[in-house]
Design an enzyme around this catalytic site. Structure first.
Site, PDB file in Angstrom:
ATOM      1  N   TYR A 155       0.822  -1.216   0.000  1.00 58.98           N
ATOM      2  CA  TYR A 155       0.000   0.000   0.000  1.00 58.98           C
ATOM      3  C   TYR A 155       0.853   1.263   0.000  1.00 58.98           C
ATOM      4  O   TYR A 155       0.391   2.322  -0.407  1.00 58.98           O
ATOM      5  CB  TYR A 155      -0.896   0.036   1.242  1.00 58.98           C
ATOM      6  CG  TYR A 155      -2.213  -0.684   1.086  1.00 58.98           C
ATOM      7  CD1 TYR A 155      -2.248  -2.047   0.818  1.00 58.98           C
ATOM      8  CD2 TYR A 155      -3.411   0.002   1.217  1.00 58.98           C
ATOM      9  CE1 TYR A 155      -3.452  -2.706   0.685  1.00 58.98           C
ATOM     10  CE2 TYR A 155      -4.618  -0.647   1.089  1.00 58.98           C
ATOM     11  CZ  TYR A 155      -4.635  -2.000   0.831  1.00 58.98           C
ATOM     12  OH  TYR A 155      -5.827  -2.650   0.697  1.00 58.98           O
ATOM     13  N   ASP A 158      -3.327 -18.400   0.977  1.00 60.55           N
ATOM     14  CA  ASP A 158      -4.360 -19.097   0.194  1.00 60.55           C
ATOM     15  C   ASP A 158      -5.054 -20.156   1.038  1.00 60.55           C
ATOM     16  O   ASP A 158      -6.278 -20.311   1.005  1.00 60.55           O
ATOM     17  CB  ASP A 158      -3.781 -19.671  -1.111  1.00 60.55           C
ATOM     18  CG  ASP A 158      -2.467 -20.420  -0.914  1.00 60.55           C
ATOM     19  OD1 ASP A 158      -1.902 -20.393   0.199  1.00 60.55           O
ATOM     20  OD2 ASP A 158      -2.003 -21.054  -1.890  1.00 60.55           O
ATOM     21  N   ASP A 160     -12.399  -8.822   4.526  1.00 62.64           N
ATOM     22  CA  ASP A 160     -13.687  -8.804   3.815  1.00 62.64           C
ATOM     23  C   ASP A 160     -14.283 -10.207   3.775  1.00 62.64           C
ATOM     24  O   ASP A 160     -15.483 -10.399   3.983  1.00 62.64           O
ATOM     25  CB  ASP A 160     -13.514  -8.296   2.369  1.00 62.64           C
ATOM     26  CG  ASP A 160     -13.809  -6.811   2.229  1.00 62.64           C
ATOM     27  OD1 ASP A 160     -13.527  -6.067   3.187  1.00 62.64           O
ATOM     28  OD2 ASP A 160     -14.325  -6.394   1.169  1.00 62.64           O
TER      29      ASP A 160
END
Ligand code: IPM
Ligand code: MG
Length: 356
Positions: A142, A223, A251
């Site tokens: 980010y 994953d 999320d």
């Protein structure tokens, strides 16, 4: 106690949900004998419209001088075509960086009253879901160098992910300490089979783990973690991970509870004010209709009481009020169930405030 709260209502449903959180905070102040004052600050699209930038220096100073920052949501289709450096999201990243908010706590808790809203199978949900994601918030991809260049073969772009040991260590300590206050289980998530940043991450976490022998520690590849969250969420207590993995996994985790509108978050620095916001976005499709779910923001305000103001009793009272309202069968549209009473955003805020 007297506390100054910077209120960054933002865009879309942001102003509607923050108004309800302020309503609840006012009740807390009256009931427990505190004085809360509120400084409204523009952030996101509304600041772009007014000042041409998603957040001004002055607005950032107001945040820094506050005791806590309450944020609604930023962004919307109107500003989607803004150039990268003045996008509404940029302001959010600026506040995180400026206030040094390296530690982002995202609790994922299934309210038993809302269990049927979860997309998971009933037998998985029945065991309850209560986990906490600790996301590193001011490092990694980010904030790394990024650029788009033209080459003879066409355009190319890059975003650099980098982590220094100290950045990993400080978030690791928060995670271990937090795990100690919960069920003493920590899952560290990385991609150490591919990424150097992840191999360093894992090395630092293992070193810390030796200092916290009372915390049961495990490594997960990102994953696999994404899969395990759906297969068996009960295996997790605290999950610690880097910025982007944390964005994605939080999320996913929120959806397990069936209601992203319920989920709060806290972003904390080593010192100075923290920032508190629901994890949902600005929801332009339902803006201005008074139908948004304010509970995620109200629960974020409860986290502010707990973490920034050291008001555990007050925070408990707000959380209990939310449970009581759900028990009484009141629901906004996003969490509506058969036999329940539909209520607006503002009515939901009042119902919680009445029960504090
Ligand atoms: C979040 C959001 C932000 C992020 C966006 C709006 C920049 O998705 O808080 O999870 O990616 O951190
Ligand atoms: Mg996100």
């Amino acid at each position: 106690m007297e506390k100054r709260i910077a209120v960054l209502a933002g865009d879309g449903i942001g102003p509607e949900v923050t108004a309800e959180a302020v309503k609840v905070l006012d009740t807390v102040a009256a009931k427990f004998g505190h004085t809360f004052s509120y400084d409204p600050v523009l952030i996101g699209g509304c600041s772009i419209d007014r000042h041409g930038v998603p957040i001004t220096e002055e607005a950032l100073s107001v945040c820094k001088a506050s005791d806590g920052v309450l944020l609604g949501a930023v962004g919307g289709p109107k500003w989607d075509t803004c150039p990268a450096d003045i996008r509404p999201e940029k302001a959010l990243l600026a506040v995180r960086k400026e206030l040094g908010l390296f530690s982002n706590l995202r609790p994922t808790k299934l309210f038993p009253q809302l269990a049927s809203a979860s997309p998971l199978k009933e037998e998985i949900v029945a065991k309850g879901i209560d986990l906490l994601i600790v996301r590193e918030l001011i490092g990694g991809i980010y904030f790394g160098r990024r650029q788009t260049v033209s080459t003879p073969e066409g355009k190319a772009a890059e975003d650099v992910m980098s982590y220094a040991e100290y950045e990993i260590e400080r978030i690791g300590r928060v995670a271990f300490e937090t795990a100690r206050k919960r069920n003493r289980k920590l899952a560290s998530v990385d991609k150490a089979n591919v990424l150097d940043t992840s191999r360093l991450w894992r090395e630092v976490m293992h070193r810390l783990s030796a200092e916290y022998p009372d915390v049961e520690y495990a490594d997960y590849l990102v994953d696999n973690c994404a899969m395990q969250l759906i297969r068996n969420p009960q295996q997790f207590d605290v999950i610690v991970t880097e910025n982007m993995f944390g964005d994605i996994l939080s999320d996913e985790a929120s959806m397990l509870t069936g209601s992203i509108g319920m989920m709060p978050s806290a972003s904390l620095a080593a010192e100075g004010p923290g920032m508190y916001e629901p994890i949902h976005g600005s929801a332009p499709d339902i803006t201005g209709k008074n139908i948004a779910n304010p509970l995620g923001t109200i629960l974020s305000a409860a986290m502010m009481l707990r973490y920034s103001f050291d008001m555990a009793e007050e925070a408990d009272a707000v959380e209990a009020a939310v449970e009581a309202v759900l028990d009484a069968g009141y629901r906004t549209g996003d969490i509506m169930q058969d036999g329940c009473t539909p209520v607006s955003c503002s009515a939901m805020g009042s119902l919680v405030a009445e029960r504090v």
